[in-house]
Design a protein around this motif. Structure first.
Motif: not given
Length: 297
Positions: A49-52
């Motif tokens: 879920d982490d875009p980074d």
């Protein structure tokens, strides 16, 4: 590359499981590292879920490759150099903080001659110049010093010598190390160009390079006298300080310098400009080189 377990705590253990899950079962890896499978799968969900996440992986790779000695500025540079990624330095700092990454500062040992020993050995000399920054001819009075310029986590050091007769920079040397060879190499270059220096006064501050045995052995051999500023008094070497100030204000500070190579190029170009194209009122509006050639003619 397998992530180092010594930094980052539980999260790094989750990362190791993620990196090795194709070779061993998750259950086996979690048992080996002493973590729960549920905790690992919770990490996987957060990661997905982490875009980074992809950027964090690249940051982690750079950090580990450099043995954890890089700060966020150098990581930012490496992201661009290795991956052609332009990332704001504030974001790099934030992500590194989230990953528990902090540069390890490695103390560099530089031998400095103790002041008391230099005094007792006679390597602290009197001020022969007495702030008289003029000379009646070439190779009568030279001033010298070392300055530094920082490029992110790196530094470049410039050692320079100026002839007070025409303000010409007679020699200089650049290095990423501030040590005795930096100064000695500068004078080697100067003496290769200027053969007749008998009676020359060479003025410096009381920096450890100028109180070294090598420096005090070198100058008398060519017939030069050693002069030094009083301790902690920059005005005693104001002429050299003035040159360094002009160099930084005109050639370095106005620009977004991104590498040591660029800083070196700008320094070298400025010294060439200063010697050959920058007219001075003191020299009847001639450049230092023009003034010297006028004497020869």
């Amino acid at each position: 590359m397998v992530t180092n377990l010594e930094s980052g705590g539980l999260q790094n253990k989750h990362i190791v499981v993620d990196e090795l899950r194709d070779k061993r079962s998750v259950q086996e890896l979690c048992a080996c590292l002493g973590i729960s499978r549920s905790g690992y799968y919770a990490y996987v969900k957060r990661k997905d879920d982490d875009p980074d996440e992809h950027l964090k992986r690249k940051i982690r790779s750079i950090y580990e490759e450099r043995d954890k000695t890089v700060g966020y500025r150098r990581v930012q540079d490496e992201l661009y150099r290795q991956y052609n990624l332009k990332v704001n330095h504030k974001k790099v700092l934030r992500l590194m903080q989230e990953l528990g990454m902090q540069a390890i500062i490695r103390r560099k040992y530089i031998h400095r001659t103790s002041y008391e020993t230099a005094v007792s050995d006679g390597r602290i000399t009197e001020n022969l110049l007495q702030r008289n920054f003029t000379a009646e001819g070439p190779n009568q009075k030279w001033v010298t010093d070392v300055t530094q310029f920082r490029v992110f986590d790196h530094r470049i050091y410039l050692s320079a010598i100026k002839d007070l007769w025409n303000n010409e920079i007679v020699a200089y040397h650049l290095s990423q190390r501030n040590d005795n060879p930096l100064v000695l190499e500068t004078f080697k270059k100067a003496f290769e160009k200027q053969k007749d220096v008998a009676g020359l006064i060479v003025h410096s501050d009381q920096g450890y390079q100028y109180t070294s045995h090598a420096y005090h052995d070198m100058l008398p051999k060519v017939g030069a006298q050693i002069s030094m500023s009083r301790r902690g008094n920059c005005y005693d070497n104001a002429s050299m300080e003035s040159f360094f100030s002009h160099l930084k204000v005109e050639a370095l500070y106005p620009y977004d310098i991104r590498s040591i190579e660029e800083a070196q190029r700008r320094i070298e170009e400025f010294i060439l400009f200063y010697n050959e194209k920058r007219a001075q009122r003191k020299l009847n509006k001639l450049t230092p080189v023009e003034y010297r050639r006028q004497l020869i003619a």
